[in-house]
Design a protein around this motif. Structure first.
Motif, PDB file in Angstrom:
ATOM      1  N   ILE A   1      -1.677  14.414  -3.726  1.00  0.00           N
ATOM      2  CA  ILE A   1      -2.698  13.822  -4.585  1.00  0.00           C
ATOM      3  C   ILE A   1      -4.059  14.200  -4.015  1.00  0.00           C
ATOM      4  CG2 ILE A   1      -1.283  11.908  -5.424  1.00  0.00           C
ATOM      5  CD1 ILE A   1      -2.597  10.100  -3.424  1.00  0.00           C
ATOM      6  N   SER A   2      -5.047  14.249  -4.886  1.00  0.00           N
ATOM      7  CA  SER A   2      -6.395  14.664  -4.485  1.00  0.00           C
ATOM      8  C   SER A   2      -7.364  13.500  -4.653  1.00  0.00           C
ATOM      9  CB  SER A   2      -6.852  15.854  -5.345  1.00  0.00           C
ATOM     10  OG  SER A   2      -8.154  16.269  -4.973  1.00  0.00           O
ATOM     11  N   ILE A   3      -8.125  13.198  -3.593  1.00  0.00           N
ATOM     12  CA  ILE A   3      -9.128  12.139  -3.624  1.00  0.00           C
ATOM     13  C   ILE A   3     -10.424  12.689  -3.042  1.00  0.00           C
ATOM     14  CG2 ILE A   3      -9.782   9.842  -2.798  1.00  0.00           C
ATOM     15  CD1 ILE A   3      -6.868   9.106  -2.678  1.00  0.00           C
ATOM     16  N   GLY A   4     -11.461  12.716  -3.864  1.00  0.00           N
ATOM     17  CA  GLY A   4     -12.760  13.205  -3.397  1.00  0.00           C
ATOM     18  C   GLY A   4     -12.745  14.641  -2.950  1.00  0.00           C
TER      19      GLY A   4
ATOM     20  N   ILE B   1       0.839  -1.204   0.000  1.00  0.00           N
ATOM     21  CA  ILE B   1       0.000   0.000   0.000  1.00  0.00           C
ATOM     22  C   ILE B   1       0.872   1.252   0.000  1.00  0.00           C
ATOM     23  CG2 ILE B   1      -1.585   1.380   1.406  1.00  0.00           C
ATOM     24  CD1 ILE B   1      -2.961  -0.881  -0.042  1.00  0.00           C
ATOM     25  N   ASN B   2       1.951   1.222   0.762  1.00  0.00           N
ATOM     26  CA  ASN B   2       2.871   2.355   0.828  1.00  0.00           C
ATOM     27  C   ASN B   2       3.473   2.651  -0.547  1.00  0.00           C
ATOM     28  OD1 ASN B   2       4.501   4.384   1.927  1.00  0.00           O
ATOM     29  ND2 ASN B   2       6.128   2.955   2.434  1.00  0.00           N
ATOM     30  N   ILE B   3       3.929   1.609  -1.232  1.00  0.00           N
ATOM     31  CA  ILE B   3       4.525   1.786  -2.559  1.00  0.00           C
ATOM     32  C   ILE B   3       3.489   2.314  -3.546  1.00  0.00           C
ATOM     33  CG2 ILE B   3       5.665   0.617  -4.489  1.00  0.00           C
ATOM     34  CD1 ILE B   3       7.347   0.922  -1.925  1.00  0.00           C
ATOM     35  N   ILE B   4       2.270   1.801  -3.469  1.00  0.00           N
ATOM     36  CA  ILE B   4       1.202   2.251  -4.382  1.00  0.00           C
ATOM     37  C   ILE B   4       0.896   3.734  -4.160  1.00  0.00           C
ATOM     38  CG2 ILE B   4      -1.267   2.021  -4.913  1.00  0.00           C
ATOM     39  CD1 ILE B   4      -0.972  -0.986  -4.384  1.00  0.00           C
ATOM     40  N   LEU B   5       0.807   4.153  -2.894  1.00  0.00           N
ATOM     41  CA  LEU B   5       0.520   5.555  -2.587  1.00  0.00           C
ATOM     42  C   LEU B   5       1.629   6.472  -3.100  1.00  0.00           C
ATOM     43  CD1 LEU B   5      -0.896   5.382   1.054  1.00  0.00           C
ATOM     44  CD2 LEU B   5      -2.123   6.119  -0.994  1.00  0.00           C
ATOM     45  N   LEU B   6       2.879   6.073  -2.889  1.00  0.00           N
ATOM     46  CA  LEU B   6       4.001   6.898  -3.341  1.00  0.00           C
ATOM     47  C   LEU B   6       4.084   6.928  -4.860  1.00  0.00           C
ATOM     48  CD1 LEU B   6       6.750   5.840  -0.761  1.00  0.00           C
ATOM     49  CD2 LEU B   6       5.499   7.997  -0.839  1.00  0.00           C
ATOM     50  N   PHE B   7       3.785   5.807  -5.496  1.00  0.00           N
ATOM     51  CA  PHE B   7       3.811   5.766  -6.958  1.00  0.00           C
ATOM     52  C   PHE B   7       2.661   6.571  -7.549  1.00  0.00           C
ATOM     53  CE2 PHE B   7       3.205   3.750 -11.155  1.00  0.00           C
ATOM     54  CZ  PHE B   7       4.490   3.925 -11.661  1.00  0.00           C
ATOM     55  N   ALA B   8       1.533   6.639  -6.829  1.00  0.00           N
ATOM     56  CA  ALA B   8       0.378   7.402  -7.301  1.00  0.00           C
ATOM     57  C   ALA B   8       0.697   8.878  -7.448  1.00  0.00           C
ATOM     58  CB  ALA B   8      -0.803   7.209  -6.354  1.00  0.00           C
ATOM     59  N   VAL B   9       1.685   9.354  -6.684  1.00  0.00           N
ATOM     60  CA  VAL B   9       2.094  10.759  -6.786  1.00  0.00           C
ATOM     61  C   VAL B   9       2.581  11.065  -8.194  1.00  0.00           C
ATOM     62  CG1 VAL B   9       3.704  12.503  -5.925  1.00  0.00           C
ATOM     63  CG2 VAL B   9       2.644  10.896  -4.335  1.00  0.00           C
ATOM     64  N   PHE B  10       3.289  10.105  -8.810  1.00  0.00           N
ATOM     65  CA  PHE B  10       3.808  10.310 -10.163  1.00  0.00           C
ATOM     66  C   PHE B  10       2.697  10.275 -11.211  1.00  0.00           C
ATOM     67  CE2 PHE B  10       7.408   8.756  -7.746  1.00  0.00           C
ATOM     68  CZ  PHE B  10       8.407   9.632  -8.141  1.00  0.00           C
ATOM     69  N   LEU B  11       1.611   9.563 -10.912  1.00  0.00           N
ATOM     70  CA  LEU B  11       0.501   9.449 -11.865  1.00  0.00           C
ATOM     71  C   LEU B  11      -0.513  10.578 -11.703  1.00  0.00           C
ATOM     72  CD1 LEU B  11      -0.168   5.599 -11.641  1.00  0.00           C
ATOM     73  CD2 LEU B  11       1.247   6.828 -13.312  1.00  0.00           C
ATOM     74  N   PHE B  12      -0.816  10.926 -10.464  1.00  0.00           N
ATOM     75  CA  PHE B  12      -1.885  11.898 -10.209  1.00  0.00           C
ATOM     76  C   PHE B  12      -1.424  13.071  -9.355  1.00  0.00           C
ATOM     77  CE2 PHE B  12      -3.523   7.487  -9.936  1.00  0.00           C
ATOM     78  CZ  PHE B  12      -4.159   7.428 -11.158  1.00  0.00           C
ATOM     79  N   GLY B  13      -0.111  13.222  -9.159  1.00  0.00           N
ATOM     80  CA  GLY B  13       0.410  14.233  -8.266  1.00  0.00           C
ATOM     81  C   GLY B  13       0.109  15.651  -8.692  1.00  0.00           C
ATOM     82  N   ILE B  14      -0.159  16.497  -7.706  1.00  0.00           N
ATOM     83  CA  ILE B  14      -0.400  17.920  -7.925  1.00  0.00           C
ATOM     84  C   ILE B  14       0.898  18.663  -7.649  1.00  0.00           C
ATOM     85  CG2 ILE B  14      -1.732  19.937  -7.199  1.00  0.00           C
ATOM     86  CD1 ILE B  14      -3.906  17.967  -6.261  1.00  0.00           C
ATOM     87  N   SER B  15       1.382  19.390  -8.637  1.00  0.00           N
ATOM     88  CA  SER B  15       2.668  20.074  -8.509  1.00  0.00           C
ATOM     89  C   SER B  15       2.504  21.394  -7.767  1.00  0.00           C
ATOM     90  CB  SER B  15       3.279  20.323  -9.893  1.00  0.00           C
ATOM     91  OG  SER B  15       4.541  20.937  -9.780  1.00  0.00           O
ATOM     92  N   THR B  16       3.363  21.603  -6.770  1.00  0.00           N
ATOM     93  CA  THR B  16       3.390  22.846  -6.000  1.00  0.00           C
ATOM     94  C   THR B  16       4.841  23.261  -5.796  1.00  0.00           C
ATOM     95  OG1 THR B  16       1.383  22.190  -4.818  1.00  0.00           O
ATOM     96  CG2 THR B  16       2.653  23.983  -3.875  1.00  0.00           C
ATOM     97  N   LYS B  17       5.197  24.447  -6.266  1.00  0.00           N
ATOM     98  CA  LYS B  17       6.551  24.974  -6.122  1.00  0.00           C
ATOM     99  C   LYS B  17       7.598  24.023  -6.704  1.00  0.00           C
ATOM    100  CE  LYS B  17       5.384  27.685  -2.004  1.00  0.00           C
ATOM    101  NZ  LYS B  17       5.684  27.952  -0.579  1.00  0.00           N
ATOM    102  N   GLY B  18       7.254  23.435  -7.853  1.00  0.00           N
ATOM    103  CA  GLY B  18       8.213  22.598  -8.565  1.00  0.00           C
ATOM    104  C   GLY B  18       8.314  21.169  -8.077  1.00  0.00           C
ATOM    105  N   ALA B  19       7.457  20.773  -7.131  1.00  0.00           N
ATOM    106  CA  ALA B  19       7.491  19.409  -6.612  1.00  0.00           C
ATOM    107  C   ALA B  19       6.081  18.837  -6.594  1.00  0.00           C
ATOM    108  CB  ALA B  19       8.085  19.396  -5.210  1.00  0.00           C
ATOM    109  N   ALA B  20       5.945  17.584  -7.067  1.00  0.00           N
ATOM    110  CA  ALA B  20       4.648  16.908  -7.070  1.00  0.00           C
ATOM    111  C   ALA B  20       4.581  15.992  -5.854  1.00  0.00           C
ATOM    112  CB  ALA B  20       4.468  16.117  -8.358  1.00  0.00           C
ATOM    113  N   ARG B  21       3.984  16.472  -4.779  1.00  0.00           N
ATOM    114  CA  ARG B  21       3.948  15.703  -3.533  1.00  0.00           C
ATOM    115  C   ARG B  21       2.535  15.431  -3.035  1.00  0.00           C
ATOM    116  NH1 ARG B  21       8.456  19.548  -0.532  1.00  0.00           N
ATOM    117  NH2 ARG B  21      10.168  19.125  -1.984  1.00  0.00           N
TER     118      ARG B  21
END
Length: 378
Positions: A94-97, A72-92
């Protein structure tokens, strides 16, 4: 999953200290930015609710699913690369609901859970090179995903956290000195490559923060260095008793806008200025007490996994507190690390409360109640 616990074993002292620190944090965040006070308060209430619920769930039952937790940890961290919201040059993020959260903050708790069980399941071979190499590989995957966001501060935090947990699991001093003999020279070489060459080892803004700390008088970095200098002056200006919460003086961190991100990264500048030396010492003592209670709970845990878990949560709070306060006082370069339970940041706040719920549950299952009983991994 659920057990019948004794109410007298519930650590109400720890809960009381958490309440004091958290609601002090609400007032400090509100003083830094009034528009965030209600959100921080709701975050504290929600976090406390989650903490109580988690504290009643048998931590040994949770740890049986440690490989699933790792996945689950790996999936959540990998999801940042797929759905990550970029702020100040870093995508850290994700938005759910409609809700945004930072997976890395929850990841630290999941890493603690996983390695608490992993280290216990390999207790007899904890100092073998095979276990060390396997542990480093398992750590390296989430660590790479965190670093690639990019998020250097949490990469460092997780590395230090892992080291503390491994040490508490019984790693022999011979292995510790062997690892240090390898890691320290490599760290020195890496530091020299970052500061003395133009190799793209880390991002430009990360390198600038390091160089700002090393060469604050350099005109190229003077503007960035002013952030920490203003923070130090703000802390000193509070003198013994501080200027008071929500004071209206123009020349303050809050009203003068001298320090950016003072509601989270530099919240200790607000503490020093508004609560003074006495208030700062009080807050540091409260943080120290939380860490101490975590370690004490771990010492009386029913098994090694509970000990490592409590030590992990306590180490996480200690590491983040030390880094945040050190940045605000100019001891370390700016990292953007929040002060646990005080800084604004709902994901961090709720994640830490989950960790404290686990500590409370370990405390409910004291060693003397389970003599001879052993938790077997799946």
């Amino acid at each position: 999953m659920l057990r019948l616990y004794k109410l007298k074993d519930y650590n109400f002292i720890l809960v009381a200290v958490l309440l004091i620190v958290s609601f002090l944090g609400v007032k400090l965040v509100g003083s830094a930015d009034a528009s965030l006070e209600t959100r921080q308060l709701l975050g504290v209430i929600f976090g406390l609710t989650v903490m109580v619920v988690v504290s009643l769930i048998d931590y040994t039952w949770i740890l049986h699913f440690y490989w699933f937790i790792y996945l689950i940890n790996i999936i959540l961290l990998f999801a940042v690369f797929l759905f990550g919201i970029s702020t100040k040059g870093a995508a850290r993020w994700i938005s759910i609901g409609g809700f945004r959260f930072q997976p890395t903050e929850l990841s630290k708790i999941l890493i603690i859970l996983f390695f608490s069980m992993f280290f216990m399941s390999r207790q007899k071979s904890i100092s073998s090179f095979r276990t060390i190499i396997m542990s480093l590989i398992l750590l390296g995957i989430p660590l790479f995903l965190i670093l690639a966001q990019p998020d250097l501060k949490n990469t460092i935090t997780v590395t230090l956290l892992f080291s503390c947990m491994y040490f508490s699991s019984g790693l022999s001093y011979k292995r510790i000195f062997t690892i240090l003999g390898i890691v320290i020279p490599l760290a020195v070489i890496l530091f020299l490559l970052i500061t003395k060459t133009d190799l793209p080892i880390i991002n430009d803004y990360q390198k600038q923060r390091i160089m700002t700390f090393l060469e604050p008088e350099n005109d190229e970095y003077s503007e960035s260095a002013m952030q920490q200098e203003n923070s130090i002056m703000a802390i000193g200006s509070g003198q013994l008793w501080g200027k008071g919460l929500n004071n209206q003086e123009v020349s303050t961190v809050n009203n003068g806008n001298f320090v950016a991100e003072h509601q989270n990264d530099f919240i200790f500048a607000v503490v020093g200025e508004e609560l003074g030396f006495v208030g700062s010492c009080f807050l540091i003592l409260m943080m120290f007490f939380i860490v101490y209670l975590c370690f004490r709970t771990g010492r009386n845990a029913r098994d090694m996994s509970g000990t490592i878990l409590c030590n992990g949560i306590g180490s996480l709070i200690a590491i983040q507190s030390f880094i945040n306060i050190s940045v605000a006082t100019g001891i370390l370069p700016n990292t953007g690390t929040t002060l646990p339970f005080v800084s604004y940041g709902l994901t961090s706040l709720v994640s830490l409360y989950i960790g404290m719920g686990l500590v409370l549950n370990v405390g409910l299952q004291k060693k003397q109640y389970y003599e001879g009983e052993e938790l077997m991994p799946l």
